[in-house]
Scaffold this motif. Structure first.
Motif, PDB file in Angstrom:
ATOM      1  N   LEU A   1      45.648  45.655  40.656  1.00 45.26           N
ATOM      2  CA  LEU A   1      44.664  46.258  39.750  1.00 45.26           C
ATOM      3  C   LEU A   1      44.568  45.525  38.419  1.00 45.26           C
ATOM      4  O   LEU A   1      43.865  45.980  37.516  1.00 45.26           O
ATOM      5  CB  LEU A   1      45.048  47.718  39.474  1.00 45.26           C
ATOM      6  CG  LEU A   1      44.492  48.783  40.411  1.00 45.26           C
ATOM      7  CD1 LEU A   1      44.785  48.456  41.863  1.00 45.26           C
ATOM      8  CD2 LEU A   1      45.034  50.154  40.068  1.00 45.26           C
ATOM      9  N   GLY A   2      45.292  44.423  38.310  1.00 38.81           N
ATOM     10  CA  GLY A   2      45.363  43.742  37.018  1.00 38.81           C
ATOM     11  C   GLY A   2      46.675  44.081  36.346  1.00 38.81           C
ATOM     12  O   GLY A   2      46.893  43.784  35.176  1.00 38.81           O
TER      13      GLY A   2
ATOM     14  N   LYS B   1      36.708  36.533  42.914  1.00 40.24           N
ATOM     15  CA  LYS B   1      35.584  37.270  43.496  1.00 40.24           C
ATOM     16  C   LYS B   1      35.941  38.754  43.571  1.00 40.24           C
ATOM     17  O   LYS B   1      36.898  39.150  44.232  1.00 40.24           O
ATOM     18  CB  LYS B   1      35.261  36.737  44.896  1.00 40.24           C
ATOM     19  CG  LYS B   1      34.588  35.357  44.870  1.00 40.24           C
ATOM     20  CD  LYS B   1      33.108  35.438  44.486  1.00 40.24           C
ATOM     21  CE  LYS B   1      32.461  34.056  44.476  1.00 40.24           C
ATOM     22  NZ  LYS B   1      31.120  34.024  43.880  1.00 40.24           N
ATOM     23  N   TYR B   2      35.136  39.532  42.899  1.00 36.93           N
ATOM     24  CA  TYR B   2      35.262  40.986  42.940  1.00 36.93           C
ATOM     25  C   TYR B   2      34.265  41.515  43.977  1.00 36.93           C
ATOM     26  O   TYR B   2      33.369  40.779  44.395  1.00 36.93           O
ATOM     27  CB  TYR B   2      34.956  41.578  41.556  1.00 36.93           C
ATOM     28  CG  TYR B   2      35.932  41.126  40.494  1.00 36.93           C
ATOM     29  CD1 TYR B   2      35.854  39.842  39.957  1.00 36.93           C
ATOM     30  CD2 TYR B   2      36.952  41.957  40.052  1.00 36.93           C
ATOM     31  CE1 TYR B   2      36.765  39.414  39.012  1.00 36.93           C
ATOM     32  CE2 TYR B   2      37.869  41.534  39.099  1.00 36.93           C
ATOM     33  CZ  TYR B   2      37.776  40.261  38.582  1.00 36.93           C
ATOM     34  OH  TYR B   2      38.675  39.835  37.645  1.00 36.93           O
TER      35      TYR B   2
ATOM     36  N   TYR C   1      31.823  43.354  43.503  1.00 35.03           N
ATOM     37  CA  TYR C   1      30.465  43.223  42.949  1.00 35.03           C
ATOM     38  C   TYR C   1      29.918  41.804  43.174  1.00 35.03           C
ATOM     39  O   TYR C   1      28.712  41.578  43.151  1.00 35.03           O
ATOM     40  CB  TYR C   1      30.492  43.528  41.439  1.00 35.03           C
ATOM     41  CG  TYR C   1      29.255  44.203  40.896  1.00 35.03           C
ATOM     42  CD1 TYR C   1      27.975  43.814  41.298  1.00 35.03           C
ATOM     43  CD2 TYR C   1      29.364  45.240  39.978  1.00 35.03           C
ATOM     44  CE1 TYR C   1      26.845  44.428  40.797  1.00 35.03           C
ATOM     45  CE2 TYR C   1      28.231  45.864  39.469  1.00 35.03           C
ATOM     46  CZ  TYR C   1      26.979  45.452  39.878  1.00 35.03           C
ATOM     47  OH  TYR C   1      25.857  46.068  39.382  1.00 35.03           O
TER      48      TYR C   1
ATOM     49  N   LEU D   1      35.057  48.705  34.246  1.00 34.52           N
ATOM     50  CA  LEU D   1      34.008  47.721  33.977  1.00 34.52           C
ATOM     51  C   LEU D   1      33.318  47.297  35.276  1.00 34.52           C
ATOM     52  O   LEU D   1      32.109  47.118  35.303  1.00 34.52           O
ATOM     53  CB  LEU D   1      34.571  46.511  33.229  1.00 34.52           C
ATOM     54  CG  LEU D   1      35.012  46.775  31.792  1.00 34.52           C
ATOM     55  CD1 LEU D   1      35.063  45.476  31.017  1.00 34.52           C
ATOM     56  CD2 LEU D   1      34.170  47.783  31.051  1.00 34.52           C
ATOM     57  N   GLU D   2      34.078  47.147  36.358  1.00 34.07           N
ATOM     58  CA  GLU D   2      33.406  46.990  37.651  1.00 34.07           C
ATOM     59  C   GLU D   2      33.132  48.396  38.161  1.00 34.07           C
ATOM     60  O   GLU D   2      34.075  49.161  38.412  1.00 34.07           O
ATOM     61  CB  GLU D   2      34.267  46.243  38.676  1.00 34.07           C
ATOM     62  CG  GLU D   2      33.527  46.090  39.999  1.00 34.07           C
ATOM     63  CD  GLU D   2      34.372  45.496  41.133  1.00 34.07           C
ATOM     64  OE1 GLU D   2      33.816  44.786  41.967  1.00 34.07           O
ATOM     65  OE2 GLU D   2      35.589  45.758  41.191  1.00 34.07           O
TER      66      GLU D   2
ATOM     67  N   PHE E   1      41.931  52.823  37.291  1.00 33.02           N
ATOM     68  CA  PHE E   1      42.516  53.830  36.388  1.00 33.02           C
ATOM     69  C   PHE E   1      42.629  55.212  37.027  1.00 33.02           C
ATOM     70  O   PHE E   1      42.701  56.215  36.326  1.00 33.02           O
ATOM     71  CB  PHE E   1      41.720  53.893  35.066  1.00 33.02           C
ATOM     72  CG  PHE E   1      41.445  52.538  34.487  1.00 33.02           C
ATOM     73  CD1 PHE E   1      42.491  51.765  33.992  1.00 33.02           C
ATOM     74  CD2 PHE E   1      40.176  52.000  34.481  1.00 33.02           C
ATOM     75  CE1 PHE E   1      42.264  50.486  33.491  1.00 33.02           C
ATOM     76  CE2 PHE E   1      39.934  50.726  33.989  1.00 33.02           C
ATOM     77  CZ  PHE E   1      40.983  49.978  33.494  1.00 33.02           C
TER      78      PHE E   1
ATOM     79  N   ILE F   1      39.827  43.655  41.835  1.00 31.91           N
ATOM     80  CA  ILE F   1      39.170  44.906  41.444  1.00 31.91           C
ATOM     81  C   ILE F   1      39.022  44.936  39.928  1.00 31.91           C
ATOM     82  O   ILE F   1      39.972  44.617  39.193  1.00 31.91           O
ATOM     83  CB  ILE F   1      39.952  46.142  41.959  1.00 31.91           C
ATOM     84  CG1 ILE F   1      39.364  47.458  41.402  1.00 31.91           C
ATOM     85  CG2 ILE F   1      41.440  46.058  41.625  1.00 31.91           C
ATOM     86  CD1 ILE F   1      39.965  48.708  42.016  1.00 31.91           C
ATOM     87  N   GLY F   2      37.819  45.316  39.478  1.00 34.49           N
ATOM     88  CA  GLY F   2      37.549  45.350  38.041  1.00 34.49           C
ATOM     89  C   GLY F   2      37.833  46.707  37.434  1.00 34.49           C
ATOM     90  O   GLY F   2      36.965  47.327  36.841  1.00 34.49           O
ATOM     91  N   GLY F   3      39.058  47.172  37.586  1.00 35.47           N
ATOM     92  CA  GLY F   3      39.472  48.432  36.965  1.00 35.47           C
ATOM     93  C   GLY F   3      39.329  49.612  37.902  1.00 35.47           C
ATOM     94  O   GLY F   3      38.383  49.703  38.686  1.00 35.47           O
TER      95      GLY F   3
END
Lengths: 786, 209
Positions: free
Chosen positions: A512-513, A33-34, A36, A242-243, A295, A291-293
């Protein structure tokens, strides 16, 4: 004292091995679950009305029609009449409604009148004589800097260096504080020199910094035997997470807020929301699972994050979700500053570099922007550098993975590559010839250049420029070097061993991935001698001990160090309770393969579960910290070196560049998880190919708007653009004992320079600016008369 | 952000006699009509055409083998219906206009961008989302290959990629590298996980998954 140091290779069960990412299963199955994806009970959907003009004043706002629409629950004015808008897409009004279509209709029904002002969105070379020396700052300047999210450290430097135009009263200072000025900034304003005469000067968009010199540039150029001159640069690009940015906020009572936010900075968000919302930070709970990115673009709650909480309050505290639409994400939620330079660089006939001269410019939006660290990696003995910052209306800059370094790499490594070509030298030999200028990492670079050269097959593939062509296809190779800091940030870790043998870890960090969860579990499990899947890890909440924001490659050093200290202390605490049962001293015990035993004597052992039962009724909780001088040694370090090589094929008829192979050789001290580390490098190479060939935030000079705020024309590399990728991590002796150092930034620095150099090698002319699009490649041919 | 350009062409569609601007006006008066309405029939392009909305209309879907009902405006996309009405959040909203593939789902076993399919048009079709791929606790072979080859980082593009890979492999069980590059170019990743995805597909192709 307990030994907190990293175990050596023979005594590691997990650290330094290839371990599969622990949160992969929830990600591949769609269960992760992000922010979003968070849907709170009774949640309302928020939308934001944005200013279509790049520079304008808000004259009036009429939201009466929207207020009357069924389903509209709250309207919040973010920037009211008389506010100045500095970029197209800036936030004006927030709306909350029962569903998204209704919120969109409501935004459409709000009428805003603007007074348009004359904008600048270009970052082309400043016209001669247009640049103005930076003068003392007015309070409006400082407010603008806050508005434009200029980092506090940079603001303090500017205030100290240039002074201020008038002494502010306490009310003004309080206002600045409410706008987000930190204590350091206020302190710097109080201490600043006042220059009242400077207040009336008109302000230019072009601001020249004082020239920086080293050695004697003039003399060195006079003595140089070969001089190369060139133009190099990279445009503004976006983060394109992307998120998208955004959050869901709800008031659990009058002065308590629950926030789900997409952020790189879980522990740091409440403190940034407290002042504008006028509630104590302790009343704000922030949560994030995935989290979807980010950077580098997600450290602050942002104006829209504060607005989400405000509009929720106006809707009676109901949860409100505002996630940015894709166009807004690209327009306002993150941009990397551009940097361009005219460079002269001189060498002796034998290839020894002696002198550097550069006139650089670039924009970070309304805040201007600083000079990248040029010349990069190579400390050329004689230098003269001038930089002009362009303040314009393209929107604020944010840290973008390795801030300023990819720009510095392009400007430096491409200029040096052109010099090597002029010297008729293989750039690999030329870089090695000057590697002593790469102090203090010259030995690392030398070793890495050797490995990279073998992995690329450099010596077979390199030809002098423009001499490897068959038909309309030209092939070439290029290389670049880079460096980064990457010391671990402050991190607190709570580790609990329960009497039933279960273990949990709590930390206010985020993954963060990059593999943060996996690495924390690896360190704890390796230290405690138990399997990773027996430990429960909870991160991403302000209920847990604070851990730094994930930026600047600081996370792995921070979280691995605090986890190691917590796990060692917990293990020692357990040994103290278990020792009597084994008829031994605590110092004689070890914990290995799920048993606690007397070292080297497997007959005197207890299973992990039996050992933990000796804790009695209460669990054992310890806190590990980073940094912690009382518990040496230092487990993290700073300063890495990396080398990358690229091979390209250029169609000289169409100008299309294809990357055929990339090699990354990277050092980052002790690698915790080799598998996720390699993935980071692969990802960085791919991101690098993307910004080298495709990415540019294109601004329309007439309307002042971004022309490509979508994913069709703001192009990211796809699977079809990815060549053979070879990643080699430097590990073992000479690397492991330096401690853990961050990896997120370094491998994304060199691709631009390496690919640009490969293209120059293939086609025989330099394409000055990234991205290396067909029109730019053909343009470079045309200019060279080729 | 919307750009209200006053000079926008009032281009009239001769077949319907409704200009783009009039259409927008019609759709924005949705709030003035009853919340749920049945279709009304108009004569257009020589045919009787049912017109739904602009208010909410009852819809029925078959998603992951189960029936779902909801009252939705005809302008709601399949993606938003999945995410907001049925809490199936595996498919992500990223570009919202068929450019990135993060919202990929299967419609009658064909991969589609759920952001660009209207919910109302997905009725009567078999919709399968990433949530349907696991069998109990066991990952689908495509999912397992993603895990083994570290083919996700932030993971936001991953569910879409997994669904796209499944649909691709169903159609091309023994793909060439060129097939893979072409067949999976409809999904984008920002972290740069394509290397892991290529390895995952290669592993599956060898196994004949």
């Amino acid at each position: 004292m307990a030994d907190y140091g990293w175990p050596d290779a023979e005594h590691r069960t997990l650290i330094g091995k290839r371990i599969t990412r622990v949160d992969s299963p929830v990600k591949v199955s769609g269960q992760a679950k992000y922010t979003y994806d968070v849907k709170r009970p009774g949640m309302l959907f928020g939308k934001i009305l944005r200013c279509p003009y790049a520079y304008a004043k808000v004259v009036s706002i009429d939201a009466s029609a929207a207020e009357k629409m069924p389903g509209v629950k709250a309207i919040h004015i973010i920037q009211g009449p008389n506010s100045t808008i500095h970029w197209a897409g800036d936030e004006v009004v927030a709306v909350a409604a029962v569903d998204e279509p209704t919120a969109e209709d409501a935004v459409r029904a709000i009428k805003v009148k603007y007074q348009k002002l004359s904008h600048l969105v270009s970052d082309a070379e400043p016209p001669k004589g247009a640049a103005q020396a930076q003068g003392p700052l007015s309070m409006d300047d400082i407010d603008d800097m806050l508005d434009n999210q200029v980092p506090a450290r940079q603001m303090v430097e500017q205030i100290q260096q240039y002074g201020i135009t008038s002494k502010p009263d306490e009310g003004t200072l309080k206002g600045l504080q409410e706008d987000g000025a930190t204590d350091e900034v206020i302190k710097a304003i109080r201490a600043a020199t006042v220059h009242p005469e400077a207040g009336s000067r008109p302000k230019s968009n072009y601001q020249k910094a004082a020239a920086q010199t080293l050695g004697d540039g003039e003399k060195a150029f006079a003595q140089a035997e070969v001089i190369s001159e060139g133009l190099y640069g990279v445009p503004v690009i976006t983060h394109c997470c992307l998120e998208s940015h955004g959050s869901t906020s709800e008031w659990t009572d009058n002065d308590h807020l629950l926030v789900h936010m997409s952020t790189q900075n879980v522990s740091g968000i409440a403190g940034q929301m407290a002042e504008p919302l006028k509630i104590p930070a302790t009343n704000i709970r922030v949560h994030q699972d995935h989290i979807g990115g980010g950077f580098g673009s997600k450290f602050s709650p942002d104006r829209w994050g504060i607005a989400t909480a405000e509009v929720s309050k106006k809707a009676g505290g109901k949860p409100v979700r505002i996630m940015l639409e894709r166009d807004s994400e690209l327009k306002v939620a993150g941009a990397r500053p551009s940097a361009y330079a005219r460079v002269r660089v001189g060498a002796k006939r034998d290839g020894t570099i002696v002198a550097w001269q550069s006139e650089s410019w670039g924009t970070g939006g309304p805040g201007g922007g600083g000079m990248p660290p040029i010349p990069y990696v190579f400390s050329i003995p004689n230098q003269r550098k001038e930089h002009t910052a362009i303040r314009n209306n393209i929107g604020p800059a944010r840290a973008w993975r390795a801030p300023n370094h990819p720009q510095a790499a392009v400007i430096t490594m491409c200029a040096l590559d052109d010099l090597a070509a002029k010297l008729n030298m293989d750039p690999l030999d030329f870089f090695l010839k000057n590697i002593e200028l790469g102090k203090p990492r010259q030995a690392i670079y030398t070793e890495e250049l050797g490995i990279a050269s073998d992995l690329m097959g450099w010596k077979q593939k390199w030809h002098p420029r423009g001499q490897n062509k068959s038909g309309n296809l030209a092939r070439g190779v290029g290389l670049s070097l880079h460096t980064w800091g990457g010391r671990g940030h402050a991190s607190d870790c709570d580790l609990t061993i329960h009497p039933d043998g279960s273990v949990d870890i709590k930390m206010g960090s985020q993954d963060l991935g990059t593999g943060t969860r996996t690495c924390i579990l690896m360190v704890a499990a390796d230290t405690l001698g138990i399997p990773m899947d027996t430990i429960s890890l909870q991160i991403g909440d302000t209920m847990y001990p604070p851990s730094g924001g994930s930026g600047g490659s600081t996370t792995i050093g921070g979280v691995s160090s605090s986890t190691r200290r917590a796990a060692v202390d917990a293990r020692e605490g357990l040994f103290a309770k278990v020792a009597p049962a084994l008829n031994a001293q605590p110092a004689e015990l070890e914990s290995i393969n799920g048993t606690v035993r007397v070292k080297g004597d497997s007959s005197r052992s207890l299973s992990w579960k039996e050992a933990c039962s000796k804790l009695g009724a209460m669990p054992l909780t310890v806190r590990g910290k980073n940094p912690d001088k009382s518990k040496p040694p230092d487990l993290t370090n700073s300063g890495v070196g990396g080398v990358q090589m690229a091979e390209v094929e250029v169609d000289t008829d169409t100008g299309i560049v294809k990357v055929k192979k990339m090699v990354a050789v990277q050092d980052c001290g002790l690698v915790i998880d080799v598998k996720t580390a390699e993935s980071q490098c692969h990802g960085a190479l791919i991101m690098g190919i993307s910004y080298s060939l495709f990415e540019e935030k294109v601004m329309d000079p007439t309307t002042g708007r971004m022309l490509n705020p979508d994913m069709q024309y703001y192009r990211l590399a796809g699977l079809n653009d990815i060549p053979e990728l070879v990643v080699h991590m430097m590990t073992g002796k000479g690397y492991d004992e330096r401690g853990v150092i961050g990896l997120g930034e370094p491998p994304v620095i060199s691709p631009g320079a390496a690919i640009s150099n490969a293209v120059a090698n293939a086609i025989g002319v330099r394409v000055p600016f990234l991205p290396l699009t067909p029109d730019r490649v053909l343009g470079a041919f045309q200019k060279a008369g080729a | 952000m919307r750009d209200d350009d006053p000079n926008q062409n009032e281009k009239v569609d001769e077949r319907s006699g409704v200009s783009r601007r009039d259409f927008l006006k019609i759709s924005s008066i949705s709030v003035a009509v009853p919340l749920v309405t049945g279709p009304k029939v108009v004569f257009a392009a020589g045919e009787q055409v049912p017109v739904h909305g602009p208010g909410k209309v009852p819809m029925e879907f078959t998603i992951n083998g189960k029936k779902h009902k909801a009252d939705l405006e005809p302008r709601v996309t399949l993606l938003d219906a999945l995410r907001d009405e049925f809490d199936l959040t595996g498919a992500k909203r990223v570009c919202d206009r068929a450019e990135c593939g993060a919202c990929t789902v299967l419609m009658d076993n064909k991969a589609v961008y759920a952001c660009s399919v209207l919910a109302i048009e997905a009725q009567g079709r078999q919709i399968a989302t990433v949530e349907s791929l696991m069998q109990g606790d066991k990952l689908h072979p495509v999912q397992q290959a993603f895990v083994d080859n570290d083919a996700s980082q932030c993971g936001f593009c991953t569910p879409g990629f997994v669904v796209a890979c499944k649909a691709f492999l169903d159609k091309h069980p023994n793909p060439t590298p060129e097939d893979i590059r072409r067949g999976l170019s409809g999904n984008l990743c920002r972290c740069g996980t394509y290397h892991g995805i290529q390895l995952a597909i290669a592993q599956l192709a060898q196994k004949g998954a």
